[in-house]
Design a protein around this motif. Sequence first.
Motif, PDB file in Angstrom:
ATOM      1  N   TYR A   1       0.818  -1.207   0.000  1.00  0.00           N
ATOM      2  CA  TYR A   1       0.000   0.000   0.000  1.00  0.00           C
ATOM      3  C   TYR A   1       0.857   1.264   0.000  1.00  0.00           C
ATOM      4  N   ALA A   2       2.006   1.182   0.680  1.00  0.00           N
ATOM      5  CA  ALA A   2       2.899   2.343   0.773  1.00  0.00           C
ATOM      6  C   ALA A   2       3.530   2.688  -0.564  1.00  0.00           C
ATOM      7  N   MET A   3       3.415   1.807  -1.546  1.00  0.00           N
ATOM      8  CA  MET A   3       4.009   2.056  -2.864  1.00  0.00           C
ATOM      9  C   MET A   3       3.194   3.042  -3.690  1.00  0.00           C
ATOM     10  N   TYR A   4       1.885   3.197  -3.359  1.00  0.00           N
ATOM     11  CA  TYR A   4       1.073   4.082  -4.187  1.00  0.00           C
ATOM     12  C   TYR A   4       0.069   4.954  -3.436  1.00  0.00           C
ATOM     13  N   ASP A   5      -0.356   4.574  -2.265  1.00  0.00           N
ATOM     14  CA  ASP A   5      -1.355   5.380  -1.553  1.00  0.00           C
ATOM     15  C   ASP A   5      -0.720   6.673  -1.050  1.00  0.00           C
ATOM     16  N   ILE A   6      -1.419   7.797  -1.235  1.00  0.00           N
ATOM     17  CA  ILE A   6      -0.847   9.106  -0.912  1.00  0.00           C
ATOM     18  C   ILE A   6      -0.626   9.294   0.586  1.00  0.00           C
ATOM     19  N   VAL A   7      -1.416   8.647   1.425  1.00  0.00           N
ATOM     20  CA  VAL A   7      -1.239   8.759   2.873  1.00  0.00           C
ATOM     21  C   VAL A   7      -0.183   7.759   3.351  1.00  0.00           C
ATOM     22  N   ALA A   8      -0.282   6.515   2.877  1.00  0.00           N
ATOM     23  CA  ALA A   8       0.649   5.462   3.302  1.00  0.00           C
ATOM     24  C   ALA A   8       2.084   5.760   2.879  1.00  0.00           C
ATOM     25  N   LYS A   9       2.252   6.534   1.795  1.00  0.00           N
ATOM     26  CA  LYS A   9       3.595   6.919   1.362  1.00  0.00           C
ATOM     27  C   LYS A   9       4.285   7.786   2.415  1.00  0.00           C
ATOM     28  N   LYS A  10       3.500   8.636   3.077  1.00  0.00           N
ATOM     29  CA  LYS A  10       4.064   9.563   4.069  1.00  0.00           C
ATOM     30  C   LYS A  10       4.066   8.958   5.470  1.00  0.00           C
TER      31      LYS A  10
END
Length: 239
Positions: A139-148
Amino acid sequence: MTHTYKVTGMTCSSCEAKVKSSLLLLPDVTAVAVSKEKQTATITMEKHIPLSVFQHSLNEKYTISAIEHNETAEQAKSWVATYKPILLIFAYITAIALIAAIKYDAIDWMHGMNVFMAGFFLAFSFFKLLDLNGFADSYAMYDIVAKKWRGWGFVYPFIELGLGISYTIGFQSLLTNIVTIVVMTVSIIGVLKSVFNKRKIQCACLGAVFNLPMSTVTIIEDALMIVMSAVMLFSMLYR
């Protein structure tokens, strides 16, 4: 899976070697046999690869085309095979929602959508929770919240679970639909960016259990949840 293709433009042994090496570099290609005399390339792959991908990998002087199979039919079969898990889940949930919506001589569409939403969130949160750490990584690869904030990937499945339970028991329907719209809108932003940028990454909609590629299917999935929750919200506010 093995297919033989027509490859034109090969005039020497060097051409033969270049075509073979270029095709072998592609993911999912396991073996390649090239013949400049027959102007063919026999390719063994783990799953069907679109003709356009092969063409893009070759020098512009070479042209590759299918000669033994129907490319459109193969792509359709490959698409169904790839998305079989999510298609089956949607089919099950849709069937249950339709059955629940049928009341005597009429169909209660609002109740049907409520059941669909409950089934969707419960099923999708289940698969995410099977490998919570794997889901968070994907999820951290594309979600705008999970990236941060990677922690969002650990929180998100429980939000889906909570929404599924809320739709099931009818808890605070107004609030539940508002939260759904907000959460799914945030989710679809990252999906849209990835698809439009043609990033080849794993979709985390079913967690890390199934290796589903990010595509328009993911967009439709998120958009459907937004539309259905908006319809139910509108119905509650203006009935």
